[in-house]
Motif scaffolding. Structure first.
Motif, PDB file in Angstrom:
ATOM      1  N   GLN A 293      42.481  29.719   0.085  1.00  0.00           N
ATOM      2  CA  GLN A 293      43.648  30.568  -0.128  1.00  0.00           C
ATOM      3  C   GLN A 293      43.770  31.451   1.094  1.00  0.00           C
ATOM      4  OE1 GLN A 293      42.624  32.422  -3.892  1.00  0.00           O
ATOM      5  NE2 GLN A 293      44.289  31.275  -4.819  1.00  0.00           N
TER       6      GLN A 293
ATOM      7  N   TYR B 147      48.037  34.257  -1.331  1.00  0.00           N
ATOM      8  CA  TYR B 147      48.948  33.148  -1.606  1.00  0.00           C
ATOM      9  C   TYR B 147      48.276  31.821  -1.309  1.00  0.00           C
ATOM     10  CZ  TYR B 147      49.619  33.180   3.469  1.00  0.00           C
ATOM     11  OH  TYR B 147      49.412  33.141   4.811  1.00  0.00           O
ATOM     12  N   ASP B 148      48.857  30.778  -1.850  1.00  0.00           N
ATOM     13  CA  ASP B 148      48.316  29.440  -1.693  1.00  0.00           C
ATOM     14  C   ASP B 148      49.045  28.748  -0.555  1.00  0.00           C
ATOM     15  OD1 ASP B 148      47.356  26.939  -1.920  1.00  0.00           O
ATOM     16  OD2 ASP B 148      47.688  26.738  -4.078  1.00  0.00           O
ATOM     17  N   THR B 149      48.312  28.318   0.444  1.00  0.00           N
ATOM     18  CA  THR B 149      48.954  27.688   1.612  1.00  0.00           C
ATOM     19  C   THR B 149      49.628  26.373   1.250  1.00  0.00           C
ATOM     20  OG1 THR B 149      46.810  26.731   2.135  1.00  0.00           O
ATOM     21  CG2 THR B 149      47.455  28.678   3.377  1.00  0.00           C
TER      22      THR B 149
ATOM     23  N   THR C   1      55.596  30.080  -0.247  1.00  0.00           N
ATOM     24  CA  THR C   1      54.515  31.056  -0.203  1.00  0.00           C
ATOM     25  C   THR C   1      54.991  32.437  -0.644  1.00  0.00           C
ATOM     26  OG1 THR C   1      55.024  31.542   2.095  1.00  0.00           O
ATOM     27  CG2 THR C   1      53.333  29.864   1.683  1.00  0.00           C
TER      28      THR C   1
END
Lengths: 253, 309
Positions: free
Chosen positions: B227, B263-265, B270
């Motif tokens: 993450q 955030y999740d790449t 995003t």
């Protein structure tokens, strides 16, 4: 057979011996000289002959055996205990070698060292007494077999030992008494009749007797029995070592 | 690529009932660097020692280059080089003789140019005639590597190669490992330094409590589980996250001068653009922004603590 590995172990072990060659050489010369001064000159002068042999010459085979047995045991036990102690045994266990190859390397080196010391003692004794060897080939055979069989015993002790004290324990408590009571310095015919029987349970009697026969042609027990005894002893040690490597006892978890 | 080392359902139980390996299965491809990551007592050394023949497995099978380590131990062990964790060396022997001994022990004929080459690569040539006990700790570790390489193994096990080694030497060691890989040697190293696995491994295996929890391509692992955090630094500190930004699940830094957004790449959106717009709309002035990728360490701690709970 991995002959290169056997030769490598043998050379590596011999290198340790050559690093301390001076001590290795000096200590048997000194102790033999002391034995001759004490037993040969001081006490021996009061003992005429044993079985028709001058006492000074009579003790030579026993003296050589005493040193050769203790040296074979201590060299071989230390040789295999030291890698266990410092951890370098990992290399032996992870190498493409089997138990026979490891044993041949270590025991061969330990026996060679003992043989060297036996020869030094023999040479030193000629400075003090006149010695003629009646059966030179048999003498060499007995000497080599004793070096090998006691090195095998030493190898077992080295694997069994968990600390340096245990390493000394068997030689001190068992081997030294057996050698001293095995006729190193006397003929068993000099003992009272009951002790003559008891002493036959001491395996060392057969080795010393056979070895002495090769010098003087006379022995306490028949030569054939001596050879048989040393053969049985060697086979017994080899059997124990085979079992140790098969089960990994005290070396492989 | 073909597996050079194949471990299948390997178990090791000790007499007291302790199970050090609980059914480990692992395939290692030729030419790769696999890092086995795990806490102390996870079974890393037991696994390596079993493959190398120092520990007898209770059940399961191990094949090295297609050779079973029990039935065909000579062929299997001839392919393996082992660098143990502890510095186990005969102290009174010369460096070069110690290395020659290792080659001979594996049944290989004398090859002085090769020994010279190995010692030079490991910066030990100048010390070749020194007794092992005269060397520094780092040098001794290199001697162990030289000994392991002396019989030209195709698979090299490095058990915690940089434990207790200073930073500079660690970097040196990594270079050595990279060179070995370039020369075609397959390398399996154990470590509990995550940065080590991150720096040099192609694949990472996580082992805990005698079990392999996962084995993944290092980059995939990072991408899959990684993450990112966006840190928005403000010119003036705030006491709480403005209510207009409540939907973003932000954290406020201790000093109140930064908003942290996780955030999740891999996510489709995003949400960074919207966040930055809303931060400006809330009347906050940006001083700086930074992003941080979660490290293998974060992943590792997550996995191991997940296993324990």
């Amino acid at each position: 057979m991995n002959w290169t590995a056997i030769w490598s172990i043998y050379r590596f072990e011999m290198a340790r011996f050559f690093r301390t060659l001076f001590q290795s050489f000096l200590s048997p010369v000194l102790s033999t000289s002391l034995y001759f001064v004490v037993f040969g000159a001081a006490i021996g002068s009061r003992i005429d002959q044993v079985d028709g042999i001058a006492y000074g010459a009579f003790i030579v085979p026993g003296l050589i055996m005493l040193s050769v047995m203790t040296q074979s045991i201590s060299n071989a036990s230390f040789g295999i205990y030291f890698p266990k102690f410092i951890g370098t045994i990992y290399e032996l266990l992870s190498a493409p070698v089997n138990f026979l190859e490891i044993v041949l390397g270590y025991v061969g080196a330990a026996a060679t060292k003992a043989l060297f010391i036996g020869t030094v003692i023999l040479a030193t004794s000629t400075l003090f007494v006149d010695i003629t060897i009646a059966h030179p080939l048999a003498m060499v055979l007995f000497l080599v077999l004793t070096c090998l069989s006691f090195a095998l015993l030493g190898f077992i002790i080295g694997i069994w030992a968990k600390n340096f004290e245990q390493l000394q324990l068997v030689p001190l408590l068992i081997v030294t008494p057996l050698v001293f009571l095995g006729g190193s310095f006397y003929s068993i015919s000099m003992l009272p009749p009951i002790w003559q029987k008891i002493t036959l349970f001491n395996p060392v009697v057969y080795l010393i007797s056979g070895f002495r026969w090769s010098f003087f042609g006379a022995s306490d027990v028949p030569v054939g029995t001596s050879l048989l005894a040393i053969g049985v002893f060697t086979a017994l040690c080899l059997g124990v070592i085979w079992w140790i490597f098969k089960t990994g006892w005290r070396i492989r978890s | 690529m073909a597996a050079i080392l194949s471990i299948s359902d390997l178990r090791k139980s000790y007499e007291g009932g302790f199970e050090a390996l609980k059914g480990v299965s692992l395939d290692i491809d030729e030419g790769e660097i696999l890092a086995l990551l795990g806490p102390n007592g996870a079974g890393k050394t037991t696994l390596i020692s079993t493959v190398c023949g120092i520990i007898t497995p209770t059940s399961g099978s191990v094949k090295v280059g297609g050779h079973c380590i029990i039935d065909d131990f000579r062929a299997a062990r001839a392919l393996i080089g082992l660098v143990p964790q502890e510095i186990n060396l005969e102290p009174f022997e010369k460096v070069i003789n110690s290395v020659r001994f290792s080659r001979g022990l594996f049944g290989k004929p004398k090859n002085e140019p090769l020994i010279e080459d190995i010692l030079k690569k490991l910066s030990l040539w100048d010390k070749r005639n020194a007794q092992v006990k005269e060397l520094s700790g780092g040098m001794k570790r290199r001697v162990l590597i030289a000994k392991a390489l002396a019989h030209e193994p195709r698979v090299l096990f490095l058990d915690e190669p940089t434990a207790g080694v200073d930073v500079e030497l660690r970097k040196d060691m990594w270079d050595v490992v990279q060179e070995l890989k370039d020369s075609g040697v397959t390398i399996i190293l154990t470590t509990h330094y995550i940065e080590e696995a991150e720096a040099i491994a192609d694949r990472v295996g996580v082992i805990a409590d005698g079990q392999i929890l996962l084995v993944k391509d290092k980059d995939d692992l990072m991408a899959q589980l990684g993450q990112k955090q966006l840190c928005v630094y403000l010119t003036a500190p705030v006491s709480e996250v403005p209510s207009s930004l409540a939907t973003y699940d932000l954290e406020l830094s201790e000093a109140g001068d930064a908003l942290i957004y996780t955030y999740d790449t891999k996510a489709e959106r995003t949400g960074i653009t919207a966040l930055l717009n809303d931060v400006a709309a809330a009347g906050l002035v940006l001083a700086d922004v930074s992003t941080r990728q979660s490290s293998l360490e974060d992943i590792f701690v997550g996995l191991v603590s997940g296993e324990k709970s």
